[in-house]
Motif scaffolding. Structure first.
Motif, PDB file in Angstrom:
ATOM      1  N   LEU A 159       9.745 -15.609 -41.197  1.00  0.00           N
ATOM      2  CA  LEU A 159       8.647 -16.237 -40.199  1.00  0.00           C
ATOM      3  C   LEU A 159       7.477 -17.292 -40.874  1.00  0.00           C
ATOM      4  O   LEU A 159       7.472 -18.481 -40.477  1.00  0.00           O
ATOM      5  CB  LEU A 159       7.878 -15.339 -39.314  1.00  0.00           C
ATOM      6  CG  LEU A 159       6.684 -15.996 -38.598  1.00  0.00           C
ATOM      7  CD1 LEU A 159       7.585 -16.903 -37.551  1.00  0.00           C
ATOM      8  CD2 LEU A 159       5.979 -14.682 -37.792  1.00  0.00           C
ATOM      9  N   LYS A 211      -0.372 -23.686 -32.966  1.00  0.00           N
ATOM     10  CA  LYS A 211       0.784 -22.800 -33.525  1.00  0.00           C
ATOM     11  C   LYS A 211       0.243 -21.754 -34.382  1.00  0.00           C
ATOM     12  O   LYS A 211       1.057 -20.569 -34.768  1.00  0.00           O
ATOM     13  CB  LYS A 211       1.751 -23.640 -33.924  1.00  0.00           C
ATOM     14  CG  LYS A 211       2.603 -24.437 -32.928  1.00  0.00           C
ATOM     15  CD  LYS A 211       2.915 -23.806 -31.577  1.00  0.00           C
ATOM     16  CE  LYS A 211       3.619 -24.530 -30.828  1.00  0.00           C
ATOM     17  NZ  LYS A 211       2.658 -25.635 -30.152  1.00  0.00           N
ATOM     18  N   TYR A 237       1.059 -17.770 -34.373  1.00  0.00           N
ATOM     19  CA  TYR A 237       1.488 -17.240 -35.334  1.00  0.00           C
ATOM     20  C   TYR A 237       0.758 -15.943 -35.675  1.00  0.00           C
ATOM     21  O   TYR A 237       1.312 -15.047 -35.932  1.00  0.00           O
ATOM     22  CB  TYR A 237       1.566 -18.154 -36.371  1.00  0.00           C
ATOM     23  CG  TYR A 237       1.781 -17.296 -37.793  1.00  0.00           C
ATOM     24  CD1 TYR A 237       3.055 -17.095 -38.281  1.00  0.00           C
ATOM     25  CD2 TYR A 237       0.743 -17.026 -38.723  1.00  0.00           C
ATOM     26  CE1 TYR A 237       3.286 -16.534 -39.331  1.00  0.00           C
ATOM     27  CE2 TYR A 237       1.015 -16.319 -39.760  1.00  0.00           C
ATOM     28  CZ  TYR A 237       2.282 -16.040 -40.181  1.00  0.00           C
ATOM     29  OH  TYR A 237       2.399 -15.323 -41.464  1.00  0.00           O
ATOM     30  N   LEU A 256       4.949 -19.473 -25.361  1.00  0.00           N
ATOM     31  CA  LEU A 256       4.998 -18.468 -26.642  1.00  0.00           C
ATOM     32  C   LEU A 256       4.114 -17.421 -26.200  1.00  0.00           C
ATOM     33  O   LEU A 256       4.986 -16.318 -26.562  1.00  0.00           O
ATOM     34  CB  LEU A 256       4.709 -19.405 -27.802  1.00  0.00           C
ATOM     35  CG  LEU A 256       5.613 -20.575 -28.155  1.00  0.00           C
ATOM     36  CD1 LEU A 256       4.935 -21.392 -29.326  1.00  0.00           C
ATOM     37  CD2 LEU A 256       6.956 -20.085 -28.571  1.00  0.00           C
ATOM     38  N   THR A 274       5.702 -13.338 -26.132  1.00  0.00           N
ATOM     39  CA  THR A 274       5.543 -12.520 -26.936  1.00  0.00           C
ATOM     40  C   THR A 274       4.935 -11.225 -26.506  1.00  0.00           C
ATOM     41  O   THR A 274       5.126 -10.013 -27.112  1.00  0.00           O
ATOM     42  CB  THR A 274       4.184 -13.018 -27.873  1.00  0.00           C
ATOM     43  OG1 THR A 274       4.661 -14.455 -28.713  1.00  0.00           O
ATOM     44  CG2 THR A 274       3.701 -12.184 -29.057  1.00  0.00           C
ATOM     45  N   THR A 289      11.893 -12.333 -28.538  1.00  0.00           N
ATOM     46  CA  THR A 289      11.070 -13.211 -29.888  1.00  0.00           C
ATOM     47  C   THR A 289      11.985 -13.949 -30.548  1.00  0.00           C
ATOM     48  O   THR A 289      11.600 -15.062 -30.963  1.00  0.00           O
ATOM     49  CB  THR A 289      10.572 -12.069 -30.718  1.00  0.00           C
ATOM     50  OG1 THR A 289       9.634 -11.148 -29.874  1.00  0.00           O
ATOM     51  CG2 THR A 289       9.793 -12.499 -31.608  1.00  0.00           C
ATOM     52  N   LEU A 332      10.933 -17.943 -31.064  1.00  0.00           N
ATOM     53  CA  LEU A 332      10.889 -18.589 -32.402  1.00  0.00           C
ATOM     54  C   LEU A 332      11.777 -19.811 -32.750  1.00  0.00           C
ATOM     55  O   LEU A 332      11.627 -20.830 -33.228  1.00  0.00           O
ATOM     56  CB  LEU A 332      11.315 -17.345 -33.486  1.00  0.00           C
ATOM     57  CG  LEU A 332      10.236 -16.250 -33.544  1.00  0.00           C
ATOM     58  CD1 LEU A 332      10.796 -15.439 -34.842  1.00  0.00           C
ATOM     59  CD2 LEU A 332       9.112 -16.772 -33.917  1.00  0.00           C
ATOM     60  N   TYR A 333      12.913 -19.797 -31.687  1.00  0.00           N
ATOM     61  CA  TYR A 333      13.651 -20.956 -31.749  1.00  0.00           C
ATOM     62  C   TYR A 333      12.919 -22.118 -31.009  1.00  0.00           C
ATOM     63  O   TYR A 333      12.873 -23.253 -31.514  1.00  0.00           O
ATOM     64  CB  TYR A 333      15.212 -20.547 -31.079  1.00  0.00           C
ATOM     65  CG  TYR A 333      15.997 -22.068 -31.142  1.00  0.00           C
ATOM     66  CD1 TYR A 333      17.030 -22.079 -32.302  1.00  0.00           C
ATOM     67  CD2 TYR A 333      15.984 -22.842 -30.059  1.00  0.00           C
ATOM     68  CE1 TYR A 333      17.725 -23.299 -32.272  1.00  0.00           C
ATOM     69  CE2 TYR A 333      16.792 -24.045 -30.142  1.00  0.00           C
ATOM     70  CZ  TYR A 333      17.777 -24.098 -31.112  1.00  0.00           C
ATOM     71  OH  TYR A 333      18.443 -25.241 -31.248  1.00  0.00           O
ATOM     72  N   LEU A 340       9.680 -22.480 -30.672  1.00  0.00           N
ATOM     73  CA  LEU A 340       8.419 -22.750 -31.383  1.00  0.00           C
ATOM     74  C   LEU A 340       8.621 -24.139 -31.973  1.00  0.00           C
ATOM     75  O   LEU A 340       7.852 -25.130 -31.955  1.00  0.00           O
ATOM     76  CB  LEU A 340       8.075 -21.734 -32.056  1.00  0.00           C
ATOM     77  CG  LEU A 340       6.622 -21.740 -32.928  1.00  0.00           C
ATOM     78  CD1 LEU A 340       5.990 -20.337 -33.090  1.00  0.00           C
ATOM     79  CD2 LEU A 340       6.545 -22.715 -34.122  1.00  0.00           C
ATOM     80  N   THR A 380      16.278 -17.026 -36.657  1.00  0.00           N
ATOM     81  CA  THR A 380      15.165 -16.566 -35.830  1.00  0.00           C
ATOM     82  C   THR A 380      15.700 -15.170 -35.469  1.00  0.00           C
ATOM     83  O   THR A 380      14.529 -14.247 -35.216  1.00  0.00           O
ATOM     84  CB  THR A 380      15.199 -17.428 -34.717  1.00  0.00           C
ATOM     85  OG1 THR A 380      16.201 -17.469 -33.851  1.00  0.00           O
ATOM     86  CG2 THR A 380      14.641 -19.000 -35.066  1.00  0.00           C
ATOM     87  N   ALA A 408      12.798 -12.115 -36.002  1.00  0.00           N
ATOM     88  CA  ALA A 408      12.450 -10.938 -34.924  1.00  0.00           C
ATOM     89  C   ALA A 408      12.766  -9.715 -35.049  1.00  0.00           C
ATOM     90  O   ALA A 408      11.649  -8.931 -35.035  1.00  0.00           O
ATOM     91  CB  ALA A 408      13.143 -11.665 -33.684  1.00  0.00           C
TER      92      ALA A 408
END
Length: 592
Positions: A91, A263, A267, A328, A332, A340, A344-345, A347, A530, A534
């Motif tokens: 990540l 972000k 994160y 996002l 989450t 997740t 993450l893809y 984001l 991703t 995750a």
């Protein structure tokens, strides 16, 4: 090459994304403003090298397996939790690559005109990269606060770059809200330290399940205060009132770089929530997850309605950043590793699209307000086909009774239109680009919540169906807003010349859009990456073991000192030395 990096250079390479921009900024501060070209070269060269390092770290983290996929660097060579620790996993490596890709594009875009609008643009730019990189790599809360402050201090100067009343006004609001967030950060960190006795993230994850029931409420209060500081940066409703005015007032390259700022908040929430309040956290397991989902969905609705009401392109970009952040955060909160992986893809795709929107807004606003002519593109630049081949008496005429068929579209206008359409597809989540794939992955896991390898978390239930409806509805609202803006800027009649587009402006935009296309073409490999990221996030024991079991590098053995004893041939015999070692005889006075 990769084996050599892994064995010898990789431990120190983790520190490079922080040290490189720090030293570059220090060197540029020593240069006078007359050396602007040298600063430009240093800025672009340093950012390019940083991107290469980030890609090497990403490749290394992807090729590892199990606990070895974590790279841990003990900065002071003290074992955790007593020393400063940097940690790299999939990540953080992905966020580093995304940061340097956007930064390189923004830096190149600024060379066209904006870097001359004020002083110290390039040093502030590098300090911003230092803060962002440190926030993604640090493994303890105190240093996270330090890097947050470095990032925010640089952002204050970048936001005010170019001066003007609107920038100063928005900048003051931005500074005030971030100072409040920093104060909450310190309060939350202090309370956590008072309860657990540590600020190392891995050590905190070990300590939280064993907190006494009497202190559990205070622990949750501290975590909530700390989360508010991060959620302000993540632009969650109702704490996001500052974002659109501030980001829209910034210059175009700064706005593109600020697309990463929200972000950072996302994160941090994702990292700390999955680590400290995972399903293994005892009585604190999944604390605040449902609140995170609900507030994220409200933020999605706020961003979508904001896009519908926005008239300026920079406002559209700001609300698009809020919509992306809300999506996002809502995903989450469910705590599901399959969901997740989808977020993450999504984001990097949404971040790239928002950064492109800020750059496009600058060019398109300049084009719309610049020049005037008899027709849209100027008489001399709008040749038509032969009148014998195209009848003038036809229905395909514009407002000036001129033939539309055969009109040559300037290359710059065509480029801007194509990029705007592609950016619209990514933001709204329409096929065939990467935004659609990311949203489709999240929708699939919400509709089918039970799957192989699904981690323990909240079941989707009614909240899942609400999120499904919001993902579709907000995409529709964003499509309406962006389509309306496209019609106003590309189809509506304006007496203006053809757009002025420099290579240094078009190349960064094309590069970021090419990354969105690459994410689409290599969707399987990216989704596999991703998914592994995750899985690691929702298995916090991997992170804890990697950080806590990292041993300091032993000191090299000292060479024995040369023998300084007296040589045997010159040493005194033992018979001579023994009387010297004997105690001296005591003498008594004789009585008179």
């Amino acid at each position: 090459m990769l084996d050599w990096l892994t064995t010898s250079l990789m431990p120190h390479l983790i520190l490079a994304p922080i040290l490189l921009p720090m030293f570059t900024a220090a060197v540029m501060l020593l240069l006078r403003e007359e050396h602007l070209r040298l600063k430009v070269v240093l800025n672009i060269a340093s950012t390019t090298i940083g991107l290469c390092i980030a890609v090497a770290l990403l490749q290394w983290s992807d090729e590892q397996a199990g606990p070895s996929a974590m790279g841990v660097y003990l900065a002071a060579n003290w074992k955790a939790p007593f020393g400063i620790v940097l940690a790299l996993d999939r990540l953080s490596a992905m966020m580093l690559v995304l940061t340097y890709c956007v930064a390189l594009a923004a830096g190149m875009f600024s060379i066209a005109r904006w870097h001359k609008a004020g002083v110290h643009f390039h040093p502030l730019f590098q300090f911003q990269l230092m803060g962002l990189s440190g926030a993604f790599l640090t493994a303890d809360l105190f240093n996270l606060f330090v890097f947050f402050e470095i990032m925010l201090a640089a952002s204050y100067g970048l936001l005010l770059h170019g001066s003007g009343r609107l920038r100063v006004q928005s900048g003051l609001h931005y500074i005030a809200i971030n100072l409040a967030a920093s104060s909450l950060f310190l309060v939350g960190v202090s309370m956590l330290y008072g309860i657990t006795g540590t600020l190392n993230m891995a050590d905190l994850a070990q300590a939280i399940p064993h907190v006494s029931p009497a202190d559990r409420g205070l622990l949750h209060t501290a975590a909530a205060i700390l989360a508010i500081a991060f959620l302000i940066k993540a632009a969650i409703w109702p704490l996001n009132f500052w974002l659109v005015p501030a980001y829209s007032a910034a210059s175009a390259p700064v706005g593109a770089l600020f697309a990463l700022m929200t972000k950072v908040g996302v994160y941090t929430i994702l990292r700390l929530w999955t680590l400290l309040f995972s399903s293994e956290a005892g009585d604190s397991a999944l604390f605040g997850g449902q609140w995170l989902t609900v507030m994220g969905m409200v933020t999605m609705a706020y961003g979508a309605f904001g896009m519908l009401g926005a008239q300026r392109l920079t406002y559209l970009a700001g609300y698009a950043a809020i919509l992306s952040s809300g999506t996002l955060l809502a995903a989450t909160g469910f705590g599901q590793n399959m969901l997740t992986a989808g977020l993450l893809y999504y984001l990097p795709s949404s971040t790239l699209a928002v950064a492109i929107l800020f750059m496009l807004a600058d060019i398109m606003d300049r084009w719309r307000n610049d020049g005037s002519s008899a027709n849209d593109f100027g008489d001399e630049d709008a040749p038509f086909l032969n009148p014998e081949l195209v009848p003038t008496k036809s229905l395909n005429l514009d407002e000036h009774e001129e033939v539309l068929i055969g009109r040559v579209i300037p290359a710059a206008a065509a480029f801007l239109g194509i990029v705007f359409i592609m950016c619209t597809l990514v933001v709204t989540g329409l096929p065939p680009l990467s935004g659609f794939i990311g949203k489709f992955a999240m929708l699939t896991n919400l509709v089918n919540p039970v799957g192989l390898g699904q981690s323990a978390g909240y079941q989707a239930g009614n909240l899942g169906w609400v999120l499904v409806a919001l993902l579709i509805t907000t995409g529709l609202f964003a499509l309406i807003a962006l389509t309306r803006a496209g019609i106003r800027h590309f189809w509506a009649t304006h007496d203006r010349t053809k757009p002025e587009l420099r290579v240094l402006e078009g190349a960064p935009i094309a590069g970021l859009m090419a990354l969105c296309v690459a994410l689409t073409m290599h969707a399987h490999a990216v989704m596999e990456f991703t998914q592994n990221a995750a899985n690691a996030l929702h298995t916090p024991s991997t992170y804890i073991l990697a950080v806590m079991q990292q041993d300091p590098v032993p000191n090299p053995p000292k060479e024995p000192k040369p023998d300084t004893a007296v040589p045997a041939q010159t040493a005194a015999p033992a018979a001579v030395l023994e009387p010297l070692a004997a105690p001296l005889p005591t003498t008594e006075k004789a009585a008179p």
